[in-house]
Design an enzyme around this catalytic site. Structure first.
Site, PDB file in Angstrom:
ATOM      1  N   HIS A  42       0.816  -1.207   0.000  1.00  0.00           N
ATOM      2  CA  HIS A  42       0.000   0.000   0.000  1.00  0.00           C
ATOM      3  C   HIS A  42       0.855   1.265   0.000  1.00  0.00           C
ATOM      4  O   HIS A  42       0.520   2.253  -0.661  1.00  0.00           O
ATOM      5  CB  HIS A  42      -0.920  -0.015   1.223  1.00  0.00           C
ATOM      6  N   HIS A  88     -10.282   2.684  -1.240  1.00  0.00           N
ATOM      7  CA  HIS A  88     -10.537   2.252   0.138  1.00  0.00           C
ATOM      8  C   HIS A  88     -11.350   0.965   0.076  1.00  0.00           C
ATOM      9  O   HIS A  88     -12.397   0.823   0.708  1.00  0.00           O
ATOM     10  CB  HIS A  88     -11.249   3.343   0.932  1.00  0.00           C
TER      11      HIS A  88
END
Length: 732
Positions: A42, A88
């Protein structure tokens, strides 16, 4: 350090060996947590960076490309647009309301941390099967309601309009939905702020909400695949407070006018860790931080928790020495915490203290600017040869009539008007919105400072990306640009959110590599550079990856009035521009009527694509068009039907085709235009070299194309009401 702890932090054996080399010793738990977060997929892009490096990122109008909090382009007269898209996905599947809400909050901070006032929210959503009464269907409808509620809650409370997006559905997303958030802001070109921390002795100031334990390990969680156990991870999903973020935004915008600061960074994924390391890393600096001075929301918090918490609505500032109290005064006015927690150094290291005791000492560059880059193996998926050999509907496989096919396709959630979603969003707050959700085509705002109309459009066909990841990704760029051009605006640049499966699967890495090649080729050919973006990998549940979904947002500008994308009045002559080639691979017809994904995609002709853009843009400048729309999912028949429904204006159309079903084909680079001045339009159309065909005219109470005929009121009833009924579980 024991192996159990190392594995729990998702650190591989080779990575741990690298940590030992960097430190020259064993890391302590805090240092291991920092490495784990900064080297997570990430934060580090370790699997994807190899392929992202080839993206075109420069153009005369690009002020800031990838590498900062957001991209920036020049929109004229000393003004700039700041924009970015992020994912998300994992948090939204675990806790849909808060996951989606904090996704919005995070992308908003990325924009206003650059000095811009946020003007636009948009979102790209993917859900699984919502039609039916199975456990999966009910859960997907629950996810739709939760995600939309979270987006609406945060955006509405912040006072930022949500003016567009795209929402589609496929069984490949049953175990892993996608929630991609886009935001755009406006700033003066000479008042942009960057995420840097330089100048030894300059103070480092923590501002915003207090730090709690929410979101611990979020960056690491977002770098892992799902299974049934992951659904219990709600404590790792952050809880957002949009009212606190509103105060934070206003405080920051006030601060930016004062000249007190060097740089500023949002505390997003990995919280205080990523913000501090990124700021110092960009500047080649070091930093000292006293963690006991961090404002805390909970008792007995540890240095590990403070560094890795992903509590929302927080920023890190590098201020000019001597301006500390002035900065604190501004945030006190807005009832927000502001504490000096450290200072910039020349050491190149991050030194962390806890009540005077040094608890971590880590070189910054290996974590921020020189994280490991993986060269993962790639392999063409075996399924591609199988689907490439399948029969297409044009070969006479389908047995139902075109009217039956039309009825089935038009009733698909992907096609239906999403008023259930956008009615929850405030699209008009701020009084700048000129094209809002529900009206087809690109969304648009007016920039009051320079009179420019700014258009934004999202696109990605996941089915076509599954069939051919390279062409599918290129098509997302072309289609989003086409939507912008159909409004009469000039497409300028993109941001992307690249959603793929597990990178440890060599077939997924092949899809990703091919997708990047497609984006690279399209952006170069169409002269629309990439200025920002995000990669979301590990979108996999129980070994099943999502369809590749490289979502693209194109941003463009126009100084003249924008074109509507629907029928606006009776009696307008309607033309089809572009070639119909019988493209059914990855089409909605193939999915709905034949229940399969089969075939191969043709290459995109970028010269014709750009010629189509230029034709409509020029025609709009000459004021010879009434409306224009890109031919999209469902082909000409479905595109015309949607255009008719918006103001319930019918039309009579005849499309000459080689095969009856070509009214549903999804060939690229096509548009439907309503013409005010046929003589002038025909001159431009002939000059473009593109094929153009008159289909008929708008008007009347019936929508007719070839043998299909339906009352417009009946069509509009389905279009505007059925999606809401599906999500509420009232009809299947």
């Amino acid at each position: 350090m024991d192996q159990k702890t190392i594995k729990a932090h998702k650190i591989s054996d080779s990575e741990y060996k690298k940590i030992l080399e960097i430190l020259g010793r064993e890391p302590n738990l805090l240092e291991l947590g920092i490495f784990s977060s900064m080297w997570s997929e990430h934060c580090s892009y370790k699997s994807s960076k190899k392929y992202l490096n080839g993206f075109p990122t420069k153009a005369p109008w690009v002020i800031q490309g990838p590498g900062e909090n957001a991209g920036v382009i020049d929109i004229g007269d000393g003004m700039a647009a700041v924009f970015k898209m992020e994912s998300h996905n994992h948090p939204s599947y675990i806790e849909p309301f808060q996951g989606a809400a904090t996704g919005v909050g995070g992308i908003l901070r990325d924009i206003f941390t650059m000095g811009a006032r946020v003007e636009v929210n948009m979102n790209s959503l993917r859900f699984g099967d919502v039609i039916g009464d199975s456990k999966v269907n009910r859960y997907q409808r629950y996810l739709v309601k939760g995600v939309v509620g979270g987006i609406a809650h945060y955006g509405n409370c912040m006072g930022i309009p949500t003016i567009g997006g795209e929402t589609t559905f496929d069984s490949s997303f049953n175990g892993n939905i996608l929630v991609n958030a886009f935001a755009l802001g406006i700033v003066k070109s000479d008042e942009i702020f960057y995420g840097k921390a330089e100048g030894a002795g300059n103070p480092v100031i923590y501002v915003g909400s207090k730090t709690g334990r929410d979101g611990l390990g979020g960056a690491v969680m977002a770098s892992d695949s799902f299974n049934e156990e992951n659904k219990s991870l709600r404590p790792t999903v952050q809880v957002g407070d949009p009212f606190a973020e509103k105060l934070l935004m206003e405080a920051c915008l006030e601060l930016f006018k004062k000249g007190y600061i060097i740089g500023i960074q949002d505390m997003g994924a990995a919280g205080l860790t990523s913000s501090s390391f990124e700021m110092a890393g960009r500047s080649g600096s070091g930093m000292i931080m006293h963690l006991d001075k961090v404002p805390m929301r909970e008792n007995e918090m540890t240095p590990y928790e403070l560094m890795l918490s992903e509590s929302q609505e927080r920023m890190l500032i590098c201020a000019k020495k001597g301006c500390e109290e002035k900065v604190k005064e501004i945030f006190a006015k807005w009832d927000l915490d502001a504490e000096v927690i450290g200072e910039v150094t020349n050491s190149g290291n991050m030194e962390l203290f806890w009540y005077g005791k040094k608890v971590a000492d880590v070189p910054i560059a290996p974590l921020s600017e020189a994280a490991p880059i993986l060269d993962r193996p790639v392999k063409k998926p075996a399924y591609l040869d199988k689907i490439a050999s399948g029969n297409l509907c044009g070969c006479g496989v389908s047995k139902i009539s075109n009217k039956e096919a039309f009825d089935k396709i038009f009733a698909e959630p992907e096609i239906l008007n999403k008023n259930f979603i956008y009615d929850q969003y405030d699209a008009n707050i701020g009084t700048n919105t000129i094209k809002k959700p529900g009206f087809l085509g690109a969304a648009a705002i007016r920039v009051k400072e320079n009179g420019v109309n700014l258009c934004m459009a999202m696109d990605c066909n996941s089915r076509m990306n599954y069939i051919n990841p390279r062409i599918g990704a290129a098509l997302a760029v072309a289609a989003s640009g086409r939507k912008v051009a159909m409004s009469g605006a000039v497409p300028l640049a993109i941001t992307d959110c690249l959603n793929y499966g597990n990178p440890q699967n060599e077939e997924v890495m092949w899809q990703f590599a091919q997708g990047c090649e497609g984006i690279k080729a399209a952006c170069k050919a169409l002269n629309t550079p990439v200025v920002s973006g995000n990669v979301s990998l590990y979108n996999e549940t129980d070994g099943v990856s999502i369809q590749p979904t490289p979502a693209i947002v194109m941003v463009g500008t126009a100084k003249n009035a924008l074109l509507p994308s629907h029928f606006t009045k009776n009696g307008v002559n309607v033309y089809l521009i572009g070639d119909t080639k019988g493209v059914f691979a990855g089409s909605l017809y193939m999915k709905v009527v034949e229940n399969r994904i089969t075939g191969t995609l043709p290459e995109i002709d970028f010269i014709k694509e750009r010629a189509l853009w230029d034709l409509v843009i020029e025609a709009n400048k000459c004021e010879i068009l009434e409306f224009a729309n890109s031919v999209g999912v469902g082909g000409v028949a479905i595109t015309l039907a949607k255009m008719a429904c918006i103001e319930q204006i019918g039309g009579n159309f005849d499309m000459i085709v080689d095969d009856d079903r070509d009214i549903f084909d999804e060939s690229f680079s096509r548009a439907i235009v309503g013409v005010k001045n046929e003589t002038e339009f025909l001159k431009l159309a002939k000059k473009s070299g593109l094929k153009f065909t008159k289909l008929g005219a708008s008007g009347g109470e019936t929508f007719k194309i070839n043998e299909i005929s339906v009352k417009i009121k009946q069509l509009a009833e389905i279009y505007f009401n059925k999606f809401s009924q599906i999500i509420k579980g009232e009809t299947f």
